[in-house]
Write a protein that holds these residues in place. Structure first.
Motif, mmCIF file in Angstrom:
data_model
loop_
_atom_site.group_PDB
_atom_site.id
_atom_site.type_symbol
_atom_site.label_atom_id
_atom_site.label_comp_id
_atom_site.label_asym_id
_atom_site.label_seq_id
_atom_site.Cartn_x
_atom_site.Cartn_y
_atom_site.Cartn_z
ATOM 1 N N ALA A 219 70.247 -6.157 -34.952
ATOM 2 C CA ALA A 219 70.734 -4.784 -35.093
ATOM 3 C C ALA A 219 70.957 -4.101 -33.750
ATOM 4 C CB ALA A 219 69.739 -3.970 -35.926
ATOM 5 N N GLY A 220 70.600 -4.770 -32.655
ATOM 6 C CA GLY A 220 70.768 -4.173 -31.335
ATOM 7 C C GLY A 220 69.732 -3.109 -31.016
ATOM 8 N N VAL A 221 68.683 -3.063 -31.816
ATOM 9 C CA VAL A 221 67.647 -2.057 -31.593
ATOM 10 C C VAL A 221 66.882 -2.342 -30.311
ATOM 11 C CG1 VAL A 221 65.563 -0.987 -32.579
ATOM 12 C CG2 VAL A 221 67.444 -1.655 -34.068
ATOM 13 N N ASP A 222 66.818 -3.616 -29.918
ATOM 14 C CA ASP A 222 66.110 -3.980 -28.690
ATOM 15 C C ASP A 222 66.797 -3.417 -27.454
ATOM 16 O OD1 ASP A 222 68.252 -5.686 -29.310
ATOM 17 O OD2 ASP A 222 67.479 -7.261 -27.992
ATOM 18 N N VAL A 223 68.118 -3.224 -27.540
ATOM 19 C CA VAL A 223 68.845 -2.623 -26.410
ATOM 20 C C VAL A 223 68.396 -1.181 -26.204
ATOM 21 C CG1 VAL A 223 71.119 -2.000 -25.532
ATOM 22 C CG2 VAL A 223 70.821 -4.133 -26.820
ATOM 23 N N ALA A 224 68.197 -0.483 -27.325
ATOM 24 C CA ALA A 224 67.702 0.894 -27.236
ATOM 25 C C ALA A 224 66.299 0.929 -26.654
ATOM 26 C CB ALA A 224 67.723 1.534 -28.625
ATOM 27 N N GLU A 225 65.507 -0.107 -26.947
ATOM 28 C CA GLU A 225 64.163 -0.175 -26.382
ATOM 29 C C GLU A 225 64.218 -0.234 -24.861
ATOM 30 O OE1 GLU A 225 62.022 -3.458 -27.921
ATOM 31 O OE2 GLU A 225 61.826 -2.648 -29.958
ATOM 32 N N GLU A 226 65.130 -1.040 -24.325
ATOM 33 C CA GLU A 226 65.228 -1.184 -22.871
ATOM 34 C C GLU A 226 65.588 0.137 -22.197
ATOM 35 O OE1 GLU A 226 68.035 -4.271 -22.219
ATOM 36 O OE2 GLU A 226 66.782 -5.854 -23.092
ATOM 37 N N LYS A 227 66.393 0.933 -22.874
ATOM 38 C CA LYS A 227 66.791 2.216 -22.296
ATOM 39 C C LYS A 227 65.630 3.211 -22.250
ATOM 40 C CE LYS A 227 71.639 1.829 -23.756
ATOM 41 N NZ LYS A 227 72.717 2.438 -24.577
ATOM 42 N N LEU A 228 64.616 2.965 -23.094
ATOM 43 C CA LEU A 228 63.475 3.881 -23.119
ATOM 44 C C LEU A 228 62.766 3.934 -21.776
ATOM 45 C CD1 LEU A 228 61.908 2.979 -26.584
ATOM 46 C CD2 LEU A 228 63.169 5.042 -26.008
ATOM 47 N N PHE A 229 62.748 2.810 -21.067
ATOM 48 C CA PHE A 229 62.050 2.772 -19.783
ATOM 49 C C PHE A 229 62.740 3.653 -18.744
ATOM 50 C CE2 PHE A 229 60.752 -1.079 -21.948
ATOM 51 C CZ PHE A 229 59.399 -1.151 -21.680
ATOM 52 N N ASP A 230 64.038 3.887 -18.925
ATOM 53 C CA ASP A 230 64.768 4.723 -17.977
ATOM 54 C C ASP A 230 64.547 6.207 -18.227
ATOM 55 O OD1 ASP A 230 65.853 2.458 -16.768
ATOM 56 O OD2 ASP A 230 67.539 2.408 -18.183
ATOM 57 N N ILE A 231 64.362 6.576 -19.508
ATOM 58 C CA ILE A 231 64.243 7.999 -19.833
ATOM 59 C C ILE A 231 62.797 8.431 -20.029
ATOM 60 C CG2 ILE A 231 66.490 7.989 -20.960
ATOM 61 C CD1 ILE A 231 65.109 7.945 -23.646
ATOM 62 N N HIS A 232 61.867 7.447 -19.979
ATOM 63 C CA HIS A 232 60.458 7.771 -20.234
ATOM 64 C C HIS A 232 59.885 8.629 -19.125
ATOM 65 C CE1 HIS A 232 56.298 7.557 -21.257
ATOM 66 N NE2 HIS A 232 55.990 6.784 -20.237
ATOM 67 N N ASP A 233 59.169 9.679 -19.505
ATOM 68 C CA ASP A 233 58.479 10.556 -18.571
ATOM 69 C C ASP A 233 57.029 10.103 -18.470
ATOM 70 O OD1 ASP A 233 57.445 12.509 -17.002
ATOM 71 O OD2 ASP A 233 57.920 14.195 -18.327
ATOM 72 N N ALA A 234 56.676 9.516 -17.318
ATOM 73 C CA ALA A 234 55.317 8.974 -17.156
ATOM 74 C C ALA A 234 54.258 10.047 -17.242
ATOM 75 C CB ALA A 234 55.207 8.247 -15.810
ATOM 76 N N GLU A 235 54.621 11.305 -16.996
ATOM 77 C CA GLU A 235 53.637 12.382 -17.025
ATOM 78 C C GLU A 235 53.101 12.633 -18.424
ATOM 79 O OE1 GLU A 235 55.271 15.832 -15.287
ATOM 80 O OE2 GLU A 235 55.359 15.008 -13.250
ATOM 81 N N GLU A 236 53.805 12.117 -19.449
ATOM 82 C CA GLU A 236 53.358 12.321 -20.815
ATOM 83 C C GLU A 236 52.286 11.320 -21.231
ATOM 84 O OE1 GLU A 236 56.295 12.678 -23.836
ATOM 85 O OE2 GLU A 236 57.669 13.796 -22.585
ATOM 86 N N GLU A 237 51.976 10.353 -20.348
ATOM 87 C CA GLU A 237 51.004 9.332 -20.720
ATOM 88 C C GLU A 237 49.646 9.962 -21.028
ATOM 89 O OE1 GLU A 237 51.297 6.342 -21.418
ATOM 90 O OE2 GLU A 237 53.250 5.774 -20.628
#
Length: 276
Positions: A219-237
């Motif tokens: 379904a190409g959902v894994d491609v969306a997963e890879e993009k998460l690392f670019d938009i993820h805000d580490a401060e929310e950890e």
């Protein structure tokens, strides 16, 4: 002639609280923390507050309205800290409160848009699942995402969301997941952890995980997963480590079910070592 009122030399705690715009309970707390010297008691054993006490109470009220903490008030009265230092700390506190209010408003807006508890999760998770039709996500799905977000942070939960996207759009895989959940429920404390059915169920879980992964890729959902690392805000950890969080989250699994989970993990780990 107008009647003239003669001010009292001292007043009781209730009158002092009423004049200062606070409560007797608050005044007693001020005494306990050393913010307000405790006055002598009268012949009836009750405290009596004089002019200087009232002045201190009025300043405490004004400082409280400005948002100054009780600790900073005490330091200011004792001249133990520079006023600029107190104001600097106050500005930091207000900035934090403003950021909290901003996050709370954003959460309320997400709840309005999403219309379900999904809006309470991180925007990283909410955005991935908000396109699903109403009812596609089950309460247990949201529960799982809530726990994952606490343990592994928003990024971990957003990646886990891929599974629920596939389950919501693939009825066959959802039915198999329901069947496996029902089988897991039978692994109570009466089942021997080394019963062959435990190994068999772990193998079925392993196969189901592989099928889910294949559907995610198709379904190409894994491609969306890879993009998460670019938009993820580490401060929310989250501040708690994953290991600490896992040891504090009770699941109440039986020994048989725990072994089933462990066996499934070993099988999946074997797939990873083979692929590498």
């Amino acid at each position: 002639m107008y009647p003239s009122a003669v001010p009292p030399r001292q007043v009781k705690i209730g009158d002092a609280a009423a004049f200062a715009g606070t409560t007797p309970r608050a005044i007693r707390h001020y005494h306990q923390i050393g913010l307000l010297p405790e006055p002598e008691r009268g012949g009836d054993g009750r405290r009596r507050y004089a002019y200087d006490d009232m002045i201190r109470l009025l300043w405490i009220r004004k400082m409280s309205e400005a948002g100054i903490s009780l600790d900073d008030m005490r330091a200011a009265f004792n001249e133990a800290r520079d006023v600029e230092d107190v104001l600097g700390r106050l500005e930091e506190t207000l900035a934090t409160q403003e950021a909290d209010i901003k996050r709370q408003r954003a959460a309320v807006q997400r709840l309005r848009v999403v219309g379900s508890p999904l809006g309470l999760l991180s925007p990283l998770v909410t955005d991935r699942l908000s396109h699903l039709p109403p009812g596609a996500l089950r309460p247990s799905d949201l529960d799982a995402l809530l726990v994952t977000e606490r343990i592994f942070g928003p990024l971990g939960a957003a990646i886990q969301a891929s599974v629920f996207i596939i389950l919501a759009t693939h009825p066959g895989l959802r039915a198999e997941a329901d069947r496996l959940d029902a089988a897991d429920a039978t692994l109570d404390d009466t089942v021997d952890p080394h019963d062959p059915q435990v190994d068999e169920l772990a193998a079925q879980h392993h196969a189901h995980h592989k099928a889910l992964h294949q559907a995610i890729e198709a379904a190409g959902v894994d491609v969306a997963e890879e993009k998460l690392f670019d938009i993820h805000d580490a401060e929310e950890e989250v501040q708690m480590s994953a290991f600490e969080a896992v040891t504090k989250m009770p699941y109440g699994f039986s020994a048989a079910r725990t072994r089933c989970v462990e066996l499934t993990g070993q099988l999946l780990a074997g797939d990873l070592s083979t692929d590498s």
